[in-house]
Design an enzyme around this catalytic site. Structure first.
Site, PDB file in Angstrom:
ATOM      1  N   ALA A  67       0.996  -1.489   0.054  1.00 54.20           N
ATOM      2  CA  ALA A  67      -0.074  -0.034  -0.089  1.00 54.20           C
ATOM      3  C   ALA A  67       0.696   1.099   0.116  1.00 54.20           C
ATOM      4  O   ALA A  67       2.125   1.256   0.561  1.00 54.20           O
ATOM      5  CB  ALA A  67      -0.867  -0.038   1.137  1.00 54.20           C
ATOM      6  N   GLY A 117       0.649  -5.451   0.900  1.00 55.08           N
ATOM      7  CA  GLY A 117      -0.371  -5.586  -0.300  1.00 55.08           C
ATOM      8  C   GLY A 117       0.273  -6.085  -1.473  1.00 55.08           C
ATOM      9  O   GLY A 117      -0.642  -6.766  -2.277  1.00 55.08           O
ATOM     10  N   GLU A 120      -0.031  -9.610  -1.014  1.00 50.66           N
ATOM     11  CA  GLU A 120      -1.526  -9.912  -1.154  1.00 50.66           C
ATOM     12  C   GLU A 120      -1.905 -10.136  -2.720  1.00 50.66           C
ATOM     13  O   GLU A 120      -2.829 -11.063  -2.848  1.00 50.66           O
ATOM     14  CB  GLU A 120      -2.340  -8.939  -0.293  1.00 50.66           C
ATOM     15  CG  GLU A 120      -2.157  -9.201   1.154  1.00 50.66           C
ATOM     16  CD  GLU A 120      -2.998  -8.325   1.931  1.00 50.66           C
ATOM     17  OE1 GLU A 120      -3.726  -8.544   2.811  1.00 50.66           O
ATOM     18  OE2 GLU A 120      -2.643  -6.923   1.838  1.00 50.66           O
ATOM     19  N   GLU A 147       2.902  -5.806   8.062  1.00 47.13           N
ATOM     20  CA  GLU A 147       2.028  -4.592   8.420  1.00 47.13           C
ATOM     21  C   GLU A 147       1.977  -4.807  10.056  1.00 47.13           C
ATOM     22  O   GLU A 147       1.665  -3.642  10.637  1.00 47.13           O
ATOM     23  CB  GLU A 147       0.507  -4.786   7.881  1.00 47.13           C
ATOM     24  CG  GLU A 147       0.504  -4.434   6.311  1.00 47.13           C
ATOM     25  CD  GLU A 147       0.735  -5.798   5.685  1.00 47.13           C
ATOM     26  OE1 GLU A 147      -0.065  -5.937   4.792  1.00 47.13           O
ATOM     27  OE2 GLU A 147       1.414  -6.929   6.199  1.00 47.13           O
TER      28      GLU A 147
END
Length: 235
Positions: A67, A117, A120, A147
């Site tokens: 992110a 992310g 992911e 995270e």
């Protein structure tokens, strides 16, 4: 029919970040590119890899660091769409769902950092490949969900897909400690499917992108539904 490559990059940036954060413009670019590839009858499969000026046979310098830190205060960047129609910016959850539900196989060609992310997004792809662990690119490739180290829980499906791909105990430790792993361990636990030059490769000098194309061709004859991690049971 061709294998199409989509690069993780911000097409609006004069100087894109070398770690390819998944900011709004990057997510919009990826969503548009994936939808276009799915709709194009001349494209049979897709490779997703890091962008940047060094992208080539070895893929990008980095897949994605996750992110965009500038959007951390915006929950919509993870969980909900912003805008409407063709200009609607998908959340990271929605982007991952789009990738995973593609009827055409999507292969993540991973090198450099693949974190948060970024991992992911890679987990939502149907196959994942990396450079050899001892190669220049492979030795610096790291994957993980860090995270937790800043007080956050992976919010785009990592907590759901990782335990459906790798052993439950290993996955829980990876999620709760934020530890990063290299190529060798990633292959050992099943996080990635292959490394370039291994398995059925025609040459030990196969590049990362050649390896990704080989797996994309393999994926073309296999149903993608069997590779959707969100539909698997945790074992």
């Amino acid at each position: 029919m061709s294998v199409h490559t989509i690069y993780i990059t911000d097409p609006t940036a004069a100087k894109p970040s070398p770690v390819n954060p998944l900011g709004a413009s990057t997510r919009l670019h990826l969503a548009r590119s994936i939808r276009s590839a799915i709709a194009n009858p001349t494209i049979s499969s897709v490779i997703l890899t890091g962008g940047g000026i060094t992208a080539g046979a070895s893929g990008g310098t980095n897949f994605s660091a996750g992110a965009d830190i500038k959007e951390f205060a915006q929950p919509s960047s993870v969980t909900s769409t912003t805008g409407e129609g063709e200009d609607a910016i998908p959340s990271l959850v929605e982007l991952c769902t789009l990738v995973e539900s593609s009827p055409k196989p999507i292969v993540a060609a991973i090198s450099g950092v693949c974190l948060g992310g970024g991992l992911e997004l890679a987990l939502s792809c149907h196959y994942r490949v990396c450079p050899p662990a001892q190669s220049a690119f492979g030795s610096r490739t790291k994957m993980g969900l860090p995270e937790v180290n800043i007080g956050l829980i992976p919010g785009a499906g990592g907590t759901q897909r990782l335990p459906r791909l790798c052993e439950l105990g290993w996955s829980l430790k990876a999620i709760t400690t934020g530890r990063m792993v290299g190529v060798a361990e990633a292959f050992r636990v099943g996080l990635i499917d292959a490394t370039a030059g291994s398995g059925t490769a025609s040459s030990p000098h196969e590049s990362l992108m050649e390896c990704a194309a080989r797996w994309a061709r393999y994926g073309e004859i296999m149903p993608t539904t069997g590779r959707m991690l969100s539909r698997r049971q945790v074992t």
